[in-house]
Write a protein that holds these residues in place. Structure first.
Motif, PDB file in Angstrom:
ATOM      1  N   ASP A   1       1.142  -1.532   0.112  1.00 22.79           N
ATOM      2  CA  ASP A   1       0.061  -0.109   0.180  1.00 22.79           C
ATOM      3  C   ASP A   1       1.309   1.051   0.065  1.00 22.79           C
ATOM      4  OD1 ASP A   1      -2.051   2.486   0.538  1.00 22.79           O
ATOM      5  OD2 ASP A   1      -3.225   0.565   1.642  1.00 22.79           O
TER       6      ASP A   1
ATOM      7  N   THR B   1      -2.285   3.725  -3.349  1.00 22.65           N
ATOM      8  CA  THR B   1      -3.069   3.127  -3.518  1.00 22.65           C
ATOM      9  C   THR B   1      -2.383   1.798  -3.612  1.00 22.65           C
ATOM     10  OG1 THR B   1      -3.047   2.286  -6.470  1.00 22.65           O
ATOM     11  CG2 THR B   1      -0.946   3.110  -5.236  1.00 22.65           C
TER      12      THR B   1
ATOM     13  N   GLY C   1     -12.969   3.042   2.093  1.00 13.50           N
ATOM     14  CA  GLY C   1     -12.514   3.723   1.760  1.00 13.50           C
ATOM     15  C   GLY C   1     -12.684   4.762   1.951  1.00 13.50           C
TER      16      GLY C   1
ATOM     17  N   GLU D   1     -11.176   1.223  -1.725  1.00  5.46           N
ATOM     18  CA  GLU D   1     -10.069  -0.545  -1.418  1.00  5.46           C
ATOM     19  C   GLU D   1     -11.065  -1.395  -1.021  1.00  5.46           C
ATOM     20  OE1 GLU D   1      -7.350   0.851   2.022  1.00  5.46           O
ATOM     21  OE2 GLU D   1      -8.216   2.694   2.217  1.00  5.46           O
TER      22      GLU D   1
ATOM     23  N   GLN E   1      -6.447  -7.465  -0.907  1.00  2.00           N
ATOM     24  CA  GLN E   1      -6.148  -6.353  -1.481  1.00  2.00           C
ATOM     25  C   GLN E   1      -5.966  -5.030  -2.471  1.00  2.00           C
ATOM     26  OE1 GLN E   1      -3.679  -3.288   0.752  1.00  2.00           O
ATOM     27  NE2 GLN E   1      -5.367  -1.838   0.717  1.00  2.00           N
TER      28      GLN E   1
ATOM     29  N   GLU F   1      -6.198  -1.321  -4.801  1.00  3.21           N
ATOM     30  CA  GLU F   1      -6.604   0.478  -4.192  1.00  3.21           C
ATOM     31  C   GLU F   1      -7.008   1.525  -5.222  1.00  3.21           C
ATOM     32  OE1 GLU F   1      -4.843   2.022  -0.704  1.00  3.21           O
ATOM     33  OE2 GLU F   1      -6.373   3.203  -0.733  1.00  3.21           O
TER      34      GLU F   1
END
Ligand code: MN
Ligand code: MN
Length: 306
Positions: A85, A97, A155, A190, A284, A286
């Motif tokens: 991340d 992101t 998110g 996310e 995950q 994002e």
């Protein structure tokens, strides 16, 4: 949103995207997490950005908030499901992101499902839509494949120098979430999918802190330490790794102990490692979206949402 802000979001997003590509190339079994985060954080600076938070490398059942500490010897495991991340800011405008890499076929479906959940969720982001509708899109994809969404991670809107700016985008249809997506706001979307309970809990381990500026008006021990961190980070999250001079001054253990004390005293916000149950696996993905009146743009992939 003014033109300068849009430009800075796009600049931060471009750097974050490059760092993400680099992360995919560098993340391999046996690589030290410490060297991975250092390479990525240095690369962000080289490209003209600043880390908005320490690069998170969270492994298997860890969902978020793990980063390397000073002298961290841990490596990426052979069978790992690894979330990387990355946050980049340019003058306070933040792109957030994340990607998941895995080195074995075993968890490919979990990872691909989460990637697809993000893809579909991004397509749903439009001014006026309820955030919980985006959550529903995510939930449908993830549950459809027999995984769970992580319900207590979401998110969020972003603001200048602020990563979690108040509005959330849930990862499920949360009927109590009345937020609607607004033009002129940047949002991180996310999804997290898990083979575990779909709920994360705080571990004892804390690798990341941020400052509560309340200390500025007080005389306390540790004030000089807070001040030198504050000068560099303001209220953005940091890692002990970024202050080698303080580790030298106080000793690594002394520095760590002081950070713990200052967080017990309320001058630091601790971000414990967040994990699902042991033995589970979490993925995950994002991206950050800038929602504008005349169409939105995914700043971390430089694509328009049509
Ligand atoms: Mn993130
Ligand atoms: Mn985020």
């Amino acid at each position: 949103m003014d033109e300068d802000a849009v430009k800075k979001y796009l600049a931060a997003g471009g750097i974050a995207e490059k760092a993400k590509d680099r992360a995919m190339r560098e993340a391999k079994p046996g690589v030290k997490i410490l060297s991975l985060v250092s390479i990525l954080e240095n690369y962000i600076v080289e490209l003209g950005g600043n880390p908005a938070f320490p690069v998170n490398v969270s492994v298997n059942n860890e969902a978020a908030h793990r980063t390397a500490y000073i002298n961290d010897e841990s490596t990426l495991p052979e069978d790992g499901v690894v979330k990387i991340d990355i946050g980049v800011h340019v003058d306070g405008f933040i792109a957030d992101t994340a990607i998941t890499v895995c080195f074995s076929e075993k968890y490919r479906e979990l990872v691909e499902t989460t990637r697809e959940a993000l893809e579909k969720a991004l397509r749903a982001v439009k001014p006026g839509i309820r955030a919980s509708e985006i959550g529903f899109v995510i939930e449908k994809v993830v549950r459809g494949r027999g995984f769970k969404v992580i319900r207590n991670l979401s998110g969020h809107s972003l603001a200048e120098y602020t990563i979690h700016a108040g509005e959330t985008i849930p990862n499920y249809r949360d009927s109590l979430n009345f937020n609607r997506i607004r033009p002129g706001v940047a949002y991180a979307v996310e999804p997290f999918a898990s083979t575990g309970r779909g709920v994360v809990y705080n571990e004892k381990r804390v690798n990341i802190y941020s400052i509560r500026p309340t200390f500025l008006f007080k005389e306390i021990s540790g004030e000089h330490v807070l001040m030198s961190i504050y000068k560099k980070r303001r209220t953005l999250p940091f890692s002990e790794r970024w202050f080698p001079e303080l580790a030298t001054l106080l000793g690594v253990d002394g520095f760590r102990e002081l950070l713990k004390e200052l967080s017990r005293a309320g001058y630091l916000i601790p971000y414990p490692v967040l994990s699902d149950i042991p033995g589970s696996f979490v993925a995950q993905f994002e991206d950050t979206v800038l929602v504008l009146d005349d169409g939105s743009v995914i700043v971390t992939t430089n694509r328009a949402i049509l």
